[in-house]
Design an enzyme around this catalytic site. Structure first.
Site, PDB file in Angstrom:
ATOM      1  N   LYS A 262       0.853  -1.185   0.000  1.00  0.00           N
ATOM      2  CA  LYS A 262       0.000   0.000   0.000  1.00  0.00           C
ATOM      3  C   LYS A 262       0.890   1.236   0.000  1.00  0.00           C
ATOM      4  CE  LYS A 262      -3.067   2.599   3.168  1.00  0.00           C
ATOM      5  NZ  LYS A 262      -3.958   2.549   4.354  1.00  0.00           N
ATOM      6  N   ASP A 267      -2.639  10.195   3.691  1.00  0.00           N
ATOM      7  CA  ASP A 267      -4.024   9.773   3.902  1.00  0.00           C
ATOM      8  C   ASP A 267      -4.738  10.786   4.793  1.00  0.00           C
ATOM      9  OD1 ASP A 267      -6.415   8.473   4.236  1.00  0.00           O
ATOM     10  OD2 ASP A 267      -5.606   6.868   5.519  1.00  0.00           O
ATOM     11  N   LYS A 274     -10.149  12.761   8.337  1.00  0.00           N
ATOM     12  CA  LYS A 274      -9.647  12.442   9.676  1.00  0.00           C
ATOM     13  C   LYS A 274      -9.604  13.697  10.534  1.00  0.00           C
ATOM     14  CE  LYS A 274      -6.476   8.725   8.236  1.00  0.00           C
ATOM     15  NZ  LYS A 274      -7.097   7.611   8.966  1.00  0.00           N
ATOM     16  N   ASP A 285       1.768   6.421   5.491  1.00  0.00           N
ATOM     17  CA  ASP A 285       0.756   5.456   5.043  1.00  0.00           C
ATOM     18  C   ASP A 285       1.182   4.758   3.742  1.00  0.00           C
ATOM     19  OD1 ASP A 285      -1.591   4.176   5.729  1.00  0.00           O
ATOM     20  OD2 ASP A 285      -2.880   5.588   4.648  1.00  0.00           O
ATOM     21  N   ASP A 344     -12.110   6.861   3.990  1.00  0.00           N
ATOM     22  CA  ASP A 344     -10.887   6.668   4.772  1.00  0.00           C
ATOM     23  C   ASP A 344     -10.473   5.196   4.808  1.00  0.00           C
ATOM     24  OD1 ASP A 344      -8.728   7.355   6.313  1.00  0.00           O
ATOM     25  OD2 ASP A 344      -9.866   7.626   8.169  1.00  0.00           O
ATOM     26  N   GLU A 346      -9.301   3.431   2.487  1.00  0.00           N
ATOM     27  CA  GLU A 346      -8.837   3.539   1.104  1.00  0.00           C
ATOM     28  C   GLU A 346      -7.756   2.525   0.727  1.00  0.00           C
ATOM     29  OE1 GLU A 346      -7.570   5.160   3.527  1.00  0.00           O
ATOM     30  OE2 GLU A 346      -5.429   4.955   3.140  1.00  0.00           O
ATOM     31  N   ARG A 348      -7.456  -0.631   1.199  1.00  0.00           N
ATOM     32  CA  ARG A 348      -7.976  -1.866   0.602  1.00  0.00           C
ATOM     33  C   ARG A 348      -8.436  -1.643  -0.838  1.00  0.00           C
ATOM     34  NH1 ARG A 348     -12.247  -2.045   5.457  1.00  0.00           N
ATOM     35  NH2 ARG A 348     -10.465  -0.939   6.365  1.00  0.00           N
TER      36      ARG A 348
HETATM   37  N1  BES Z   1      -4.062   4.463   7.079  1.00  0.00           N
HETATM   38  C1  BES Z   1      -5.159   4.197   7.912  1.00  0.00           C
HETATM   39  C2  BES Z   1      -4.835   3.197   9.031  1.00  0.00           C
HETATM   40  C3  BES Z   1      -3.826   3.654  10.048  1.00  0.00           C
HETATM   41  C4  BES Z   1      -4.245   4.221  11.237  1.00  0.00           C
HETATM   42  C5  BES Z   1      -2.484   3.463   9.836  1.00  0.00           C
HETATM   43  C6  BES Z   1      -3.309   4.624  12.180  1.00  0.00           C
HETATM   44  C7  BES Z   1      -1.556   3.849  10.791  1.00  0.00           C
HETATM   45  C8  BES Z   1      -1.972   4.431  11.967  1.00  0.00           C
HETATM   46  C9  BES Z   1      -6.304   3.628   7.100  1.00  0.00           C
HETATM   47  O1  BES Z   1      -6.400   4.065   5.801  1.00  0.00           O
HETATM   48  C10 BES Z   1      -7.557   4.045   7.778  1.00  0.00           C
HETATM   49  O2  BES Z   1      -7.833   5.208   7.795  1.00  0.00           O
HETATM   50  N2  BES Z   1      -8.300   3.075   8.319  1.00  0.00           N
HETATM   51  C11 BES Z   1      -9.482   3.351   9.016  1.00  0.00           C
HETATM   52  C12 BES Z   1     -10.511   2.342   8.564  1.00  0.00           C
HETATM   53  C13 BES Z   1     -11.903   2.670   8.982  1.00  0.00           C
HETATM   54  C14 BES Z   1     -12.402   3.890   8.244  1.00  0.00           C
HETATM   55  C15 BES Z   1     -12.774   1.481   8.679  1.00  0.00           C
HETATM   56  C16 BES Z   1      -9.203   3.231  10.499  1.00  0.00           C
HETATM   57  O3  BES Z   1      -8.367   2.393  10.885  1.00  0.00           O
HETATM   58  O4  BES Z   1      -9.760   3.990  11.266  1.00  0.00           O
HETATM   59 ZN    ZN Z   2      -4.656   4.714   4.955  1.00  0.00          ZN
HETATM   60 MN    MN Z   3      -7.508   5.858   5.613  1.00  0.00          MN
END
Ligand code: BES
Ligand code: ZN
Ligand code: MN
Length: 497
Positions: A262, A267, A274, A285, A344, A346, A348
């Site tokens: 990825k 992000d 966020k 990210d 968010d 994203e 996947r």
């Molecule tokens: N890049 C984030 C995940 C992440 C969070 C990486 C903290 C490193 C530190 C990912 O894209 C994300 O935002 N995931 C969300 C998913 C949710 C919207 C289902 C999350 O983990 O909150």
């Molecule tokens: Zn992300």
């Molecule tokens: Mn995200």
């Protein structure tokens, strides 16, 4: 910092580093220095709490009439039987101690072990020291000299220096890969964005890696609507990097190994934006892509006898007037439609097209992807283990073993139809989130819907890509977690076949 291997002799300049084991037992070189200094080493130990336990250090200044500025004693606990990671950690600890002392030159006496052991120990010590020496300071223009690390030259004095050097050579290439990853991950998002990340990957061509970079037009033609949807709110165009290392042209098994990452260079969350606090972390990210690029550098650098494909899906997730909205439905390369409930989630969406493209074009023996995919994996595992999801027990076991061997630990998490049902959509074939519960697992289930029977593993490295504290071989900041693990996995399972 220069690393050398040489035959044992007592150096006249710089710090001499000697081992002391539990119970204040001096190694032969420490014993010799003690004699030559008229007992100054023992007196210093006795005047301190230094006991020789693992990772203790004691700096002895100007001992007796030796003419040396300093002797650094490193505690090694039990001297025999330590595995590679133990010796690498010792190397990291002594490097940090030398820099803290302000030393410029040091010689490490690798003695008290049998010949083969000493050779391996010296190589591991050097590897650990080099890994710990990493620093990302290119933007710290006001740093004073006394704030910078001092060590310029580190010599390992060992009975068979040629053999130690030969053993260290591939480790040095692995460290090159680790450093490349750490650099890419540390760079801010105004410097590393999809085009510049792809350009960095392209530099691997000098090592013999074939690098192709797909632009948005090419990806559109391939039908990568999920990946492109993520990038459409950014003024930085998306890229797909395809790297091939063909180190074993005569391989019986023609199918390559495949690693995917990825590469979300920033992000924001997109329209599902966020919060402001900590959003700067989202420059890393792209950690999964960074690992795949660094891994390719390590493999090509040490001329690994394997055929490997590395793919990095590079996008920036931004909110603008063209950004995708919650509720949008996109069509992935696989033909499956995806309802984007949360922009968010994203990563996947990027990986599902990369995975499909990979198995469609390369028919690999297996696919391993890495992604800073979910905050939920940090809730589950903290920063000690990365999450491992796999559709194949053997692949999972081999990855776990490689992780143990290098000190990058994995913990297997479940996949199950019951979780899979949580991402069924009323409006499309699948939706991109499954709700709050089991967030890391539903993310993995999403990826699995785009894996077509190929053995596959997903490493959720959100908790291990960045570290807030120093570890023996990993200074705080970008860790490159995954490079050493996957290099080990490739070496153990696929080289020499
Ligand atoms: N890049 C984030 C995940 C992440 C969070 C990486 C903290 C490193 C530190 C990912 O894209 C994300 O935002 N995931 C969300 C998913 C949710 C919207 C289902 C999350 O983990 O909150
Ligand atoms: Zn992300
Ligand atoms: Mn995200």
């Amino acid at each position: 910092m220069k690393i050398n291997f040489a035959a044992p002799r007592v150096p006249r300049t710089g710090t001499v580093v000697c081992a002391v084991s539990e119970g204040r037992k001096l190694s032969p070189s420490a014993e010799q220095l003690d004699k030559d200094s008229g007992g100054a080493i023992r007196r210093a130990i006795e005047a301190s709490r230094f006991s020789g336990k693992s990772d203790e250090t004691l700096s002895v200044l100007a001992p007796g009439k030796l003419g040396l500025g300093r002797v650094l004693l490193v505690g090694i606990g039990k001297p025999r039987g330590g595995d590679h990671v133990v010796w690498q950690n010792r190397g990291g600890v002594l490097l940090a101690a030398l820099n803290a002392a302000g030393e410029q030159k040091a010689s490490v006496m690798v003695d008290s072990l049998k010949d083969r052991e000493a050779t391996t120990a010296a190589a591991d010590l050097a590897f650990g020291a080099r890994l710990r020496s990493y620093r990302f300071d290119k933007y710290r223009t006001k740093e004073k000299p006394e704030q910078k690390p001092t060590l310029k030259e580190l010599n390992f004095l060992v009975e068979n220096p040629k053999a130690a050097e030969r053993e260290y050579e591939p480790l040095d290439k692995i460290a090159d890969g680790v450093f490349f990853t750490r650099d890419l991950v540390s760079e801010p998002a105004n410097v590393i964005y999809p085009e510049t990340l792809a350009a960095e990957a392209r530099t691997l061509a000098t090592l013999g890696v074939d690098v192709e970079i797909l632009d948005e037009k090419q990806m559109k033609k391939l039908g990568m609507g999920a990946l492109l949807g993520v990038g459409q709110g950014s003024s930085r165009p998306s890229r797909l990097v395809v790297m091939q290392w063909k180190g074993n042209p005569k391989a019986k098994e023609k199918a390559p190994l495949a690693f995917l990452g990825k590469g979300v260079t920033f992000d924001t969350g997109g329209i599902s934006i966020k919060g402001a606090a900590g959003m700067e972390d989202m420059k890393w990210d792209m950690g999964g892509a960074g690992v795949v690029i660094g891994l390719m550098k390590a493999l090509a650098g040490r001329k690994a006898k394997v055929n490997v494909v590395g793919i990095a899906g590079c996008v920036e997730n931004m909110p603008d007037g063209n950004a995708q909205r919650p509720g949008d439905i996109v069509k992935s390369m696989s033909g499956q439609t995806v309802e984007v409930i949360n922009t968010d989630a994203e990563g996947r969406l990027v990986l599902c097209d990369a995975l499909w493209y990979c198995q469609d074009r390369f028919k690999p023996q297996f696919m391993v992807n890495l992604a800073t995919l979910t905050g939920a994996i940090i809730v589950a595992l903290g920063h000690e283990h990365a999450g491992l999801f796999a559709n194949n027990d053997e692949l999972a076991a081999n990855l776990t073993a490689a992780g143990k061997a290098v000190g990058e630990k994995l913990w297997r998490m479940p996949l199950d139809d019951a979780y899979d049902r949580m991402i069924d959509s009323d409006a499309a074939d699948v939706k991109n989130i499954g709700g709050r519960d089991a967030g890391s697992i539903t993310a993995a289930q999403f990826l699995q819907r785009f894996v077509n029977g190929v053995p596959w593993a997903h490493l959720d490295i959100a908790g291990t890509t960045w570290s807030k504290k120093d570890a023996p071989t990993v200074p705080k900041g970008a860790t490159a977690f995954g490079v050493r693990l996957l290099d080990r996995f490739v070496a153990d399972q696929y080289e020499g076949k």
